[in-house]
Motif scaffolding. Structure first.
Motif, PDB file in Angstrom:
ATOM      1  N   CYS A 143       0.715  -0.737  -0.408  1.00 55.74           N
ATOM      2  CA  CYS A 143      -0.279  -0.347   0.038  1.00 55.74           C
ATOM      3  C   CYS A 143       0.547   1.312  -0.304  1.00 55.74           C
ATOM      4  CB  CYS A 143      -1.216   0.304   1.163  1.00 55.74           C
ATOM      5  SG  CYS A 143      -2.075  -1.141   0.905  1.00 55.74           S
ATOM      6  N   VAL A 148      -1.289   3.518  -2.203  1.00 54.36           N
ATOM      7  CA  VAL A 148      -2.892   3.205  -1.626  1.00 54.36           C
ATOM      8  C   VAL A 148      -2.839   4.029  -0.344  1.00 54.36           C
ATOM      9  CG1 VAL A 148      -4.161   1.400  -1.090  1.00 54.36           C
ATOM     10  CG2 VAL A 148      -2.936   1.651  -3.531  1.00 54.36           C
ATOM     11  N   GLU A 163     -10.608  -4.093   0.047  1.00 50.45           N
ATOM     12  CA  GLU A 163     -10.170  -3.406  -0.238  1.00 50.45           C
ATOM     13  C   GLU A 163      -9.237  -2.933  -0.987  1.00 50.45           C
ATOM     14  OE1 GLU A 163     -12.861  -1.120   2.984  1.00 50.45           O
ATOM     15  OE2 GLU A 163     -15.114  -2.170   2.036  1.00 50.45           O
ATOM     16  N   GLU A 167      -7.243  -2.072  -4.637  1.00 49.06           N
ATOM     17  CA  GLU A 167      -5.963  -1.295  -4.949  1.00 49.06           C
ATOM     18  C   GLU A 167      -5.507  -1.697  -5.304  1.00 49.06           C
ATOM     19  OE1 GLU A 167      -6.996   2.579  -3.298  1.00 49.06           O
ATOM     20  OE2 GLU A 167      -8.322   1.039  -2.038  1.00 49.06           O
TER      21      GLU A 167
END
Length: 237
Positions: A143, A148, A163, A167
């Motif tokens: 992330c 993200v 979730e 991404e």
């Protein structure tokens, strides 16, 4: 019609499905043509055993919390989960862990395994290791690397992790998708025309793992068991 993809994650009482650990949360988000649909499945599950403190510290799900949520045993939701994932491509980070727990729970009910349900498994951890060899490839690390936003992730949770993983997966596979003709000509032209700026400094900045990331690393090494070459090297040193 494109094949369904399911971004999938689970939370459990521990690391070992063959030694009495059980699944306590399941989440799956459906994606078609790289677009999330409104179809998803999220279930809390009562493990019908105690919850180790170390596991509760990771995901925050104590037995009391699960009982407050009226979480049913897996036997009450297993068929629903099996039908939801049937025939789909499952996008999972460290897939062996989650598939191992699902197969254990399905077997207890006499249901087909994930493989027997016709699922294809895509492990984002394997993709990340190939793309970023020698780097940290936990979900948190990816992330950060891919931009993200994970500010809502206070604890591990199957739904929020799905979730974020969705991404991350889209970001890691965007170039491959574009090469296969998935992007519009307009978007491709804009991307080609956009200037690329790479900042260079005299020395690399060292970012050390925090306590949570170290714990995740140790958890993953534990899940490898005797196959963990790193641990073998420490023993032999």
């Amino acid at each position: 019609m494109s094949r369904r993809q399911i971004i999938l994650d689970t939370e459990t009482t521990g690391l070992y499905p063959d030694s009495g650990d059980r699944l306590v949360e399941f989440a799956g988000l459906e994606m078609i043509n790289r677009q999330m649909t409104e179809r998803n499945l999220h279930r809390y599950v009562h493990p019908e055993r105690d919850m180790p403190e170390e596991a509760a510290r990771v995901h925050g799900l104590t037995i009391e919390v699960l009982e407050e949520k009226n979480a049913p045993p897996f036997a009450a939701v297993g068929s629903e989960i099996a039908e939801f994932i049937r025939g789909a491509e499952l996008i999972i980070h460290n897939a062996r862990f989650d598939v191992g727990f699902l197969n254990m729970e399905f077997a207890r009910m006499g249901l087909p395994s994930v493989e027997e349900l016709g699922c294809e498994i895509t492990d984002t951890l394997a993709i990340a290791k190939e793309m970023y060899p020698g780097q940290k490839n936990s979900l948190d690390a990816l992330c950060t690397r891919l931009g993200v936003d994970r500010s809502k992730r206070v604890l591990h949770g199957a739904l929020i992790d799905c979730e974020l993983l969705g991404e991350v997966y889209l970001a890691m596979t965007r170039q491959q998708f574009d090469l296969m003709g998935g992007a519009s000509e307009e978007n491709q032209s804009a991307a080609a025309a956009a200037p690329v700026s790479v900042a260079r400094t005299g020395r690399l900045k060292v970012i050390r793992a925090n306590e949570t990331e170290n714990a995740e690393h140790e958890q993953y090494l534990d899940s490898l068991g005797e196959a963990c070459l790193w641990r073998r090297g420490e023993t032999q040193a």
